[in-house]
Write a protein that holds these residues in place. Sequence first.
Motif, PDB file in Angstrom:
ATOM      1  N   MET A 211      41.550  42.034  41.780  1.00  0.00           N
ATOM      2  CA  MET A 211      40.540  41.050  41.426  1.00  0.00           C
ATOM      3  C   MET A 211      40.786  39.748  42.178  1.00  0.00           C
ATOM      4  O   MET A 211      39.853  39.126  42.673  1.00  0.00           O
ATOM      5  N   LYS A 212      42.064  39.363  42.286  1.00  0.00           N
ATOM      6  CA  LYS A 212      42.349  38.073  42.915  1.00  0.00           C
ATOM      7  C   LYS A 212      41.980  38.098  44.388  1.00  0.00           C
ATOM      8  O   LYS A 212      41.464  37.137  44.929  1.00  0.00           O
ATOM      9  N   ASN A 213      42.282  39.207  45.044  1.00  0.00           N
ATOM     10  CA  ASN A 213      42.023  39.279  46.479  1.00  0.00           C
ATOM     11  C   ASN A 213      40.642  39.809  46.789  1.00  0.00           C
ATOM     12  O   ASN A 213      40.305  40.006  47.951  1.00  0.00           O
ATOM     13  N   ASN A 214      39.877  40.094  45.763  1.00  0.00           N
ATOM     14  CA  ASN A 214      38.518  40.569  45.962  1.00  0.00           C
ATOM     15  C   ASN A 214      38.453  41.817  46.826  1.00  0.00           C
ATOM     16  O   ASN A 214      37.565  41.962  47.664  1.00  0.00           O
ATOM     17  N   THR A 215      39.435  42.698  46.663  1.00  0.00           N
ATOM     18  CA  THR A 215      39.457  43.901  47.504  1.00  0.00           C
ATOM     19  C   THR A 215      38.452  44.907  47.016  1.00  0.00           C
ATOM     20  O   THR A 215      38.311  45.131  45.835  1.00  0.00           O
ATOM     21  N   CYS A 216      37.770  45.540  47.967  1.00  0.00           N
ATOM     22  CA  CYS A 216      36.874  46.630  47.616  1.00  0.00           C
ATOM     23  C   CYS A 216      37.526  47.942  47.982  1.00  0.00           C
ATOM     24  O   CYS A 216      37.975  48.117  49.098  1.00  0.00           O
TER      25      CYS A 216
ATOM     26  N   MET B 225      34.703  46.833  41.576  1.00  0.00           N
ATOM     27  CA  MET B 225      35.306  46.630  42.893  1.00  0.00           C
ATOM     28  C   MET B 225      35.358  47.939  43.682  1.00  0.00           C
ATOM     29  O   MET B 225      35.800  47.972  44.815  1.00  0.00           O
TER      30      MET B 225
END
Lengths: 183, 791
Positions: free
Chosen positions: B441-446, B493
Amino acid sequence: MVLVLAIGDLHIPHRAPDLPAKFKQMLVPGKIQHILCVGNLCIEDVHDYLKSLCPDLHFARGEYDEDARYPERKTHDWSIQAWALPWPSVPWSDLDSLAMFQRQLDVDILVTGHTSQFKAYKHEGGVVINPGSATGAHSSITYDANPRFVLLDIDDLRVWVYIYELIDGQVKVDKIATTLPAH
Amino acid sequence: MVPDAAAADEEKCLADGMGRLQHNAFYMHRALDSNNLKDALRYAGQMLSELRTSSLSPHKYYELYMRAFDELRKVEMFFVEETRRGSYSVTDLYELVQHAANILPRLYLLCTVGSVYIKSKEAPTKDVLKDLVEMCRGIQHPVRGLFLRSYLSQISRDKLPDIGSEFEGGANTDNDAIEFVLQNFTEMNKLWVRMQYQGPTGEKAKRGKERSELRDLVGKNLHVLSQLEGVDLDMYKETVLPRILEQVVNCKDELAQHYLMDCIIQVFPDEYHLQTLETLLSAFPQLQPTVDIKMVLSLLMDRLSNYAVSSTEVLPEFLQAEAFAKLNSAVGEVIEAQVDMPISGVITLYVSLLTFTLRIHPDRLDYTDQILGACVQRLSGKTKLEDSKATKQIIALLSAPLEKYKDISTALNLPNYPRVMDHLDNATNKVMSAIIIQNIMKNNTCISTADKVDTLFELIKGLVKETDEAQDDELDEEDFKEEQNSVARLIHMLRTDDAEEMFKIICTVRKHILLGGPKRLAFTVPPLVFSALKLLRHLRNQDGDVNGQEVSVTQKKIFQLLHQTIEALSSVPSPELALRLYLQCAEAANDCGLEPVSYEFLTQAFILYEEEMADSKVQVTAIHLIIGTLQRMNVFGIENRDTLTHKATGYSAKLLKKPDQCRAVYACSHLFWVNEQDGVKDGERVLLCLKRALRIANAAQQMNATRGSSGHVTLFIEMLNKYLYFLEKGNPQITSSAIHDLIDHIRTEIQSDNTTSDPSDNAFFSSTMRYIEFHKQKGGSISESYEQIKV
């Protein structure tokens, strides 16, 4: 000068993971006097977050909100009314239907939710606002998925409506100014 | 009582000693002032005799020593002045002081004079130092010897024949200072180790403590070495380090070895360590088995890690020195050698090694994998970890790559990563899973392929899978909610723009969440449903370029999946949520033009309404949602539409409370009038609904009258507004006479109930009447209809 934040239809975590980072940066505690939330947060976490921005939080419950304690509509000073559920304003995105509500509640500013479809317009001397979805959540009613929220700046009878929209990663601001009729 | 008595004794002893020392010092100074060297030396000797005591602990001895040290400074100053003045020569002094009766005072005085001798430069520094360091051998008692040599070290500190110092000898004297310090160090260490074997065996712990108090005396020598100009990298590599290590290994003393290894690492520059890595590491297996090597090794690796981060120019050195390979095998060897090392120790070592690797070789994923693999090996064969220290270390081990790589896909690609997680017990798995989700969530990884999604869900199975009942019950409700909500957020995500892959992802997620059991489904099903709805919309937007047939087949598959997924909610049970989700799906099917699918979903919604919703408030909200959804649908043919609207109106009329009935029925009127171009515009059915609603409103009023209460005028005003609405929209069935009647009725009601009327009703009515006026004045097509209304 009173700042009121109108925000709703976040749909966390059902339809979106979180508020956009740019919005979070802008929404800092201490600047806003009141928050009108038109529902569909959906979880308590988000409610607590909004409360941390401003303790005076008025919350109207949407159909996906878990907490059944909250009412489905709420009136506030200056005749602003926050209102979440669609009924009985079927058809949902019909302006004239909404107008009946404005007459019934005898309010100057009507803030509604549920449709996630942004609307802000003047109607018969008052203002009707739907702040859209703050997270850009999927909605069956509209295809417009830009995250949005609305800030009202109320100075006695003069109202400025600032619309903050996140388009392609940039926050754009739009403005509508109006004067409410004296009663 | 005995320890207290002993402590009191010691205090007394110290006080006495101090007293005598000061006494002699006083006389010594008097003698110095009157230039009576002979007497002065006599008193000095007596004063220093106090240091011959054996009955003080090191801590107390130190106090005595410091006092003596101060006095000796003044003596030294006297010597310096006198020799400068020429009253005595240094060599004479050197002879004179050796007449002191006992060896310890003699040696202290000798060192003091030696200092003066060196300063006078009458003899080569190295000779004087050599002489002194050898003579100190005369004291073999550990405590006394240590302090004496410490004194020697202190006074010689600024006079070492280092390169570039004024005391440097001729050519080829690089080694002199080093030799001296090394020799002093070696002797001091020997004395220090010998302390361990002094005294009765029962007092081992006490001795250990006493030795700890003295360790800095020994370590100081290493510090001095590190400060010498003459000790450059080559000198360190060739001479200094090997000599020190030789002493460390040969002394075979656990306390000394641990302290000294620590000291070496801390005192000498990291650059040196890097270049002498092999030598340094080769000493480790030779140390006593009881030495806590892992701490020392960890310290070394941590220092090297920090060094690496300090500047980018440094990194190539590491590669050159093959640091990783050496450290890796060193770690392996240490673990092999120390069979009894607890698992938490093993993991700590690997954590240090991993931190090191991540900093130096962030792109060498194979190294990281290797380390994880080594851990897996150590963990296998053991039961699930329960030791809290070990679990903390494992969490550190698994979190480090996440923080460094930021993109979790990298970690997911390491084959050994999941294997390590397999060894965690359930509670730790949950902690680790939370960390993983937070990272995403913090790094917004998909996460964009189904395979990776599968691996990910396997990793976080502690959160996702239902395990035995007992554990689940223990969990705090708040915590559980937070856990599951984080899984829900995670689902958003997992996405990709490739429709086919997205469908696979959705299927994979579904597979995993269905194992979650009823408690988790309410949290995890909605985000999955909305993910699928997003995919449907995406497919529709693509419709133009893709083969229409294919798209429709996929759509049907998705709807099937949706149906089955929402059905699973019945096990929770969660009918309200399921109803809302069915309605969303019905709308989506409507947009895809799939009439039977849409009908099916609406049917399911109605079934839930019939069978599962008994609470009247819940019913009201539900029926309005159904009406609202149905109103927007345009995919139905006449028959289907009729069935559905009939059902909706029927249920509306059967709500419990009359006002609710009225509102629901007039909402149904909108089902027969859609404002779009091709929309249904059945004026008659609209009117039928409105009339029905009116009848209900009347009935409500009568019920109220019998009770003696007023109210429900609101309903009539609402109905008036509805009539006006349809009038505006051009429904021919709405007549102005009907509106008149309604207005009159409302007026009568308001006036008759004057005392108890609700001000908001009045306001509503007034604003409605204003509205009518407004339109009459406005002009235009609507105005004509309004014309006919007599206000």
